[in-house]
Design a protein around this motif. Structure first.
Motif, short mmCIF file in Angstrom:
data_model
loop_
_atom_site.label_atom_id
_atom_site.label_comp_id
_atom_site.label_asym_id
_atom_site.label_seq_id
_atom_site.Cartn_x
_atom_site.Cartn_y
_atom_site.Cartn_z
N VAL A 27 10.01 -64.64 34.92
CA VAL A 27 9.82 -65.75 35.85
C VAL A 27 9.10 -65.29 37.12
O VAL A 27 8.12 -65.90 37.58
CB VAL A 27 11.17 -66.40 36.21
CG1 VAL A 27 10.98 -67.45 37.30
CG2 VAL A 27 11.80 -67.02 34.97
N GLY A 28 9.58 -64.19 37.69
CA GLY A 28 8.98 -63.68 38.92
C GLY A 28 7.54 -63.25 38.73
O GLY A 28 6.68 -63.51 39.59
N ASP A 29 7.25 -62.61 37.61
CA ASP A 29 5.87 -62.16 37.32
C ASP A 29 4.92 -63.35 37.18
O ASP A 29 3.80 -63.32 37.69
CB ASP A 29 5.84 -61.32 36.04
CG ASP A 29 6.53 -59.98 36.19
OD1 ASP A 29 6.71 -59.53 37.34
OD2 ASP A 29 6.89 -59.37 35.16
N LEU A 30 5.37 -64.39 36.48
CA LEU A 30 4.53 -65.57 36.28
C LEU A 30 4.18 -66.23 37.61
O LEU A 30 3.05 -66.71 37.80
CB LEU A 30 5.24 -66.57 35.36
CG LEU A 30 5.24 -66.24 33.87
CD1 LEU A 30 6.12 -67.22 33.10
CD2 LEU A 30 3.82 -66.26 33.31
N ILE A 31 5.14 -66.27 38.52
CA ILE A 31 4.89 -66.87 39.84
C ILE A 31 3.94 -65.97 40.66
O ILE A 31 3.09 -66.47 41.41
CB ILE A 31 6.21 -67.07 40.60
CG1 ILE A 31 7.11 -68.06 39.86
CG2 ILE A 31 5.93 -67.56 42.03
CD1 ILE A 31 8.49 -68.20 40.46
N SER A 32 4.07 -64.67 40.49
CA SER A 32 3.29 -63.72 41.29
C SER A 32 1.81 -63.68 40.92
O SER A 32 0.98 -63.34 41.77
CB SER A 32 3.88 -62.31 41.13
OG SER A 32 5.19 -62.24 41.66
#
Length: 207
Positions: A161-166
């Motif tokens: 989730v965090g990677d996709l947002i980043s």
């Protein structure tokens, strides 16, 4: 498209570009080692995060800068947990997150939101929508790092989730190589999640 993505680098120093390349390289190595359940995830990750602390401070992404500083510190704890023997032969195994750990994860997430919000106010960095996104990703990654240090399968879900947002965040900030890194991180995290489920299932069968 390529010219658009890499045009910001025209204004960067060669030192900054070299540091970003090194940070990305060691970051990729760290995630690959994590997928393989290899303790080398920590020394390679610590090199990467030390580099990005410097770069992110310069580019004003205080939340992500703190993510990297936090990762450097918790890597020491994770390194210890991953090598800690639960008996004369076995080290700390991969397991699923307990109800208590899920509750702690929620507390870490909320505390991170509050902490990063205070930091942005103190440094007067609420100047762009990226600050709000940065606050959310920081909280997500704080939880993911803690769960990874505890060798919990669900840590990968937070990374995904965090990677996709980043990815779009770093493209917008002009750090194209870092954005590509997070895109690769997302793919590796997906396969890491599947791999850790297999590791956990195999350990249960062997037990």
């Amino acid at each position: 498209m390529i010219e658009y993505l890499f045009s910001p680098y025209e204004s960067y120093s060669w030192t900054d570009i070299l540091l970003e390349v090194l940070g990305v390289a060691f970051g990729l190595l760290s995630v690959i080692f994590s997928k393989k359940n290899n303790v080398l995830v920590y020394p390679t990750g610590m090199i990467s995060t030390a580099i990005f602390v410097c770069l992110l401070f310069k580019f004003g992404l205080l939340g992500d800068m703190m993510i990297n500083a936090y990762y450097f510190i918790i890597s020491i704890y994770g390194w210890y947990i991953w090598t800690l023997k639960v008996d004369p032969i076995h080290v700390t195994p991969i397991t699923y997150t307990t109800k208590k750990e899920h509750k702690i994860s929620v507390l870490i997430f909320l505390a991170s939101i509050v902490f990063v919000t205070i930091v942005y106010h103190v440094f007067d960095k609420w100047t762009s929508w990226t600050a709000y996104v940065d606050t959310i990703t920081t909280a997500i990654f704080f939880v993911g790092m803690w769960l990874m240090a505890k060798r919990k399968v669900e840590n990968w879900l937070y990374w995904i989730v965090g990677d996709l947002i980043s990815v779009p965040l770093y493209f917008y900030k002009g750090l194209t190589l870092t954005a590509i890194q997070y895109l690769i991180f997302t793919i590796i995290a997906y396969f890491g999640y599947r791999a850790w489920i297999r590791y956990q299932n195999n350990s249960v069968i062997k037990a």
